[in-house]
Write a protein that holds these residues in place. Sequence first.
Motif, PDB file in Angstrom:
ATOM      1  N   ASN A 295      13.802 -18.682  16.175  1.00 17.88           N
ATOM      2  CA  ASN A 295      13.698 -17.969  17.446  1.00 17.88           C
ATOM      3  C   ASN A 295      14.837 -16.970  17.614  1.00 17.88           C
ATOM      4  N   SER A 296      14.643 -16.050  18.541  1.00 17.31           N
ATOM      5  CA  SER A 296      15.644 -15.020  18.865  1.00 17.31           C
ATOM      6  C   SER A 296      16.091 -14.268  17.612  1.00 17.31           C
ATOM      7  N   THR A 297      15.130 -13.902  16.784  1.00 21.05           N
ATOM      8  CA  THR A 297      15.418 -13.255  15.506  1.00 21.05           C
ATOM      9  C   THR A 297      15.248 -11.742  15.620  1.00 21.05           C
ATOM     10  N   LEU A 298      16.162 -11.017  14.996  1.00 27.50           N
ATOM     11  CA  LEU A 298      16.083  -9.556  14.958  1.00 27.50           C
ATOM     12  C   LEU A 298      15.217  -9.141  13.773  1.00 27.50           C
ATOM     13  N   ASN A 305      12.383   0.540  17.256  1.00 29.72           N
ATOM     14  CA  ASN A 305      11.265   0.970  18.101  1.00 29.72           C
ATOM     15  C   ASN A 305      11.197   0.149  19.381  1.00 29.72           C
ATOM     16  N   ALA A 306      11.500  -1.151  19.269  1.00 35.14           N
ATOM     17  CA  ALA A 306      11.454  -2.012  20.452  1.00 35.14           C
ATOM     18  C   ALA A 306      12.485  -1.574  21.487  1.00 35.14           C
ATOM     19  N   ILE A 307      13.680  -1.186  21.034  1.00 36.92           N
ATOM     20  CA  ILE A 307      14.713  -0.715  21.960  1.00 36.92           C
ATOM     21  C   ILE A 307      14.285   0.595  22.616  1.00 36.92           C
ATOM     22  N   ALA A 324       8.662  -3.777  29.456  1.00 35.76           N
ATOM     23  CA  ALA A 324       9.842  -3.370  28.683  1.00 35.76           C
ATOM     24  C   ALA A 324      10.483  -4.587  28.025  1.00 35.76           C
ATOM     25  N   THR A 325      10.546  -5.708  28.763  1.00 39.87           N
ATOM     26  CA  THR A 325      11.098  -6.945  28.184  1.00 39.87           C
ATOM     27  C   THR A 325      10.214  -7.454  27.057  1.00 39.87           C
ATOM     28  N   THR A 326       8.883  -7.391  27.264  1.00 42.65           N
ATOM     29  CA  THR A 326       7.951  -7.814  26.214  1.00 42.65           C
ATOM     30  C   THR A 326       8.133  -6.988  24.952  1.00 42.65           C
ATOM     31  N   ALA A 327       8.263  -5.677  25.127  1.00 41.79           N
ATOM     32  CA  ALA A 327       8.430  -4.793  23.969  1.00 41.79           C
ATOM     33  C   ALA A 327       9.726  -5.098  23.227  1.00 41.79           C
ATOM     34  N   TYR A 328      10.789  -5.277  23.968  1.00 44.74           N
ATOM     35  CA  TYR A 328      12.089  -5.537  23.353  1.00 44.74           C
ATOM     36  C   TYR A 328      12.082  -6.860  22.592  1.00 44.74           C
ATOM     37  N   ASN A 329      11.556  -7.900  23.229  1.00 47.01           N
ATOM     38  CA  ASN A 329      11.538  -9.213  22.589  1.00 47.01           C
ATOM     39  C   ASN A 329      10.695  -9.228  21.323  1.00 47.01           C
ATOM     40  N   SER A 330       9.660  -8.387  21.258  1.00 41.66           N
ATOM     41  CA  SER A 330       8.765  -8.394  20.093  1.00 41.66           C
ATOM     42  C   SER A 330       9.435  -7.843  18.841  1.00 41.66           C
ATOM     43  N   GLY A 331      10.586  -7.210  18.988  1.00 42.32           N
ATOM     44  CA  GLY A 331      11.253  -6.668  17.814  1.00 42.32           C
ATOM     45  C   GLY A 331      12.672  -7.149  17.617  1.00 42.32           C
ATOM     46  N   PRO A 591      28.401 -20.780  28.432  1.00 38.78           N
ATOM     47  CA  PRO A 591      28.590 -19.336  28.583  1.00 38.78           C
ATOM     48  C   PRO A 591      27.263 -18.573  28.557  1.00 38.78           C
ATOM     49  N   VAL A 592      27.218 -17.494  29.285  1.00 37.01           N
ATOM     50  CA  VAL A 592      26.048 -16.617  29.248  1.00 37.01           C
ATOM     51  C   VAL A 592      25.873 -16.089  27.831  1.00 37.01           C
ATOM     52  N   ASP A 593      24.651 -16.197  27.323  1.00 36.92           N
ATOM     53  CA  ASP A 593      24.361 -15.781  25.954  1.00 36.92           C
ATOM     54  C   ASP A 593      23.202 -14.792  25.988  1.00 36.92           C
ATOM     55  N   LEU A 594      23.525 -13.525  25.911  1.00 36.96           N
ATOM     56  CA  LEU A 594      22.516 -12.476  25.995  1.00 36.96           C
ATOM     57  C   LEU A 594      21.468 -12.634  24.904  1.00 36.96           C
ATOM     58  N   ARG A 595      21.893 -13.112  23.750  1.00 37.09           N
ATOM     59  CA  ARG A 595      20.967 -13.206  22.616  1.00 37.09           C
ATOM     60  C   ARG A 595      20.192 -14.527  22.601  1.00 37.09           C
ATOM     61  N   GLY A 596      20.846 -15.610  22.938  1.00 29.06           N
ATOM     62  CA  GLY A 596      20.204 -16.909  22.814  1.00 29.06           C
ATOM     63  C   GLY A 596      19.517 -17.404  24.067  1.00 29.06           C
ATOM     64  N   GLY A 597      19.812 -16.810  25.218  1.00 30.17           N
ATOM     65  CA  GLY A 597      19.187 -17.249  26.449  1.00 30.17           C
ATOM     66  C   GLY A 597      20.011 -18.291  27.183  1.00 30.17           C
ATOM     67  N   TYR A 598      19.555 -18.658  28.362  1.00 27.94           N
ATOM     68  CA  TYR A 598      20.279 -19.586  29.222  1.00 27.94           C
ATOM     69  C   TYR A 598      20.105 -21.012  28.715  1.00 27.94           C
ATOM     70  N   VAL A 599      21.189 -21.752  28.691  1.00 26.71           N
ATOM     71  CA  VAL A 599      21.169 -23.145  28.262  1.00 26.71           C
ATOM     72  C   VAL A 599      21.691 -24.018  29.395  1.00 26.71           C
ATOM     73  N   ILE A 600      20.901 -24.999  29.796  1.00 29.88           N
ATOM     74  CA  ILE A 600      21.335 -25.929  30.832  1.00 29.88           C
ATOM     75  C   ILE A 600      22.311 -26.931  30.222  1.00 29.88           C
TER      76      ILE A 600
END
Length: 613
Positions: A295-298, A305-307, A324-331, A591-600
């Motif tokens: 997951n969360s792979t570039l 193109n996604a950016i 826009a979020t869908t497009a970004y996440n797809s790439g 910590p906030v992780d822009l790449r990995g997402g929120y972790v409880i």
Amino acid sequence: MTNDIRGFAEASYSRTKTTYRSLPYANAAGSPSSWFDGNTKTSQSVVKPKLAVGNPANPFNVPVGIDYRFMDDLDMWVSPSEANQYRLMAGLTGSLANGWEWETAIGRVGADAESRDHGAHRSAMPNAVSSGEYKIGGPNSPELLARMFPVIGTDADLSQDFIDAKLNGELMTLGGGPLSFAVGGEVRRESMYIRSTDNVVNAEIIGRGSLWIDGTRTMSAVFAELNAPLTKQLELNGAVRMDKSEGFDAHFSPKLGLRYAVVPQLLLRGTFAGGFRTPNIPETLGKVGLTGFFNSTLDPKRCDNAIALRNVLNTGNATDKNDATTAYNSGCLTSIPAMISANQNLKPETSRSATLGFVFEPTKSVNVSLDYFKIERRDEINYRDINYVLARESSPEYAALIVRNEVSDTDRRLTTRANELKPGSNLAFATGTVQSLLLNYENFGKTETSGVDLDISGRFTLGGWGSLNLGLMNTVALSYRAWDIDANAYRPNTVGLRGVPRLTSVFSTVWKIGDFSTSVRVNRTSKTALNFDETDEATWSEQACLTRIKPEGLPCYRKADMRTDLNFAYTGIKDLRLSLNVRNAFLNSAPVDLRGGYVIRPRSVKLSAEYMF
């Protein structure tokens, strides 16, 4: 049992039941669902369901996809698991006339586990939605829901039988004291069975990876060790171990250590050692490779193109901004189905390590130690890094490992809308998303790591207030480098990058007064970048993130992380110990992780009692 022989035995059993309450299955309109079929080593893909024209939930005159979470029966998504563990051991220990001591033991350690869940069936779920048999918003019968979302899970049964023996004593007297020795050996028989349910193994469940391991192996080892105080100041420690694992040649691992007391307050020390590990059962005897998702792979073929798409769509209306979020996440944060296969041709993994340092005790209450370490693993057993593989997809060797989907309807819809918002931009995806990635365990060259351990401890008597122990353990990472199997050289150092913090610290304090003791443990790791290595530096390094990702109010790195644990114990009742452990006592958020997402990261409390008789 006699004046010289004693017997001992132990038995333990534990059962852990855990109930997870998961989110119900969600369907997102767009690209097909893809996952890996580990049984046939092929990728699977299922088109997302669409509501037919005339469906009460479809107000349009064309079939439409749905973003929908199946909330009909929330209890269906309660996932129980149960694990049982046991340990049995018995042995003898005794003394010989010359003062030598011996010990032998035999035992068994075992465990079994079962977990259950529900998953979306690859045909029943889409067909029920598309045909209208499943009613959006309900009501829907339990029979239909059970057909759409059958029970899935994993079963496991593991055991290890062992027998070992050792002999130790003194051989002679040297200048600094007795020459001590120890010899011993062991034999172990490991058995491992882990298998997903049939519907998961047969790839009938959308997006669900499977696991099937079934194997046994026998391992044995003998060792010898000498501790030689050559003088009052200089002590030599040497050891050798021979390991033999079923199907592999025997291997000798040495160890040599020196300790030199310069003055009573200062000790110099150093070691050199070799290590050895044969491939384990999952790495060599897995019937179905480990299947799942990265997951969360570039994806380097789609991220640029996604950016660009995200930046244009963010200038549109509310729907465009969601897209826009869908497009970004797809790439740039995509999920890639993969399988890691077992490999019966693996060689054992070896290592060599060296340490050099000192221990300084300026007072009887304060102790400081500093050690440099360097470790190199050779013929390391691992699978190729996913970012490394994707970055080399143009090479035929790596292209053969990757299967891609066609450019999807969602891709075309997003690019068409972006080109409407910004005429002349001519944005388009040249390739579809990754449908599957096939990897396997290999002897992957080497890994080299080095660093410094700095430990400071203090012991203080407080009179009527009891005693106080303080400790600070630090590891400063200097290097962590993986091997580039194509270039036949080490890749760049990754210390300070994602997953490899520069500094890891643990502060601990224990205060004892009467029958009470209280301890505090603070764990801290330094900040890290968001990129793993050089393969994703162009997008996820801090500067690249600021200029390309442009997050709003979020850091382009992972901040330093701190967690505090508390422990309280009471021993005022004879033979009874009561304790309370509070993990993450101050509820420090991850910590906030822009790449990995929120972790409880919750606070957890554990109360225990131990009675001895």
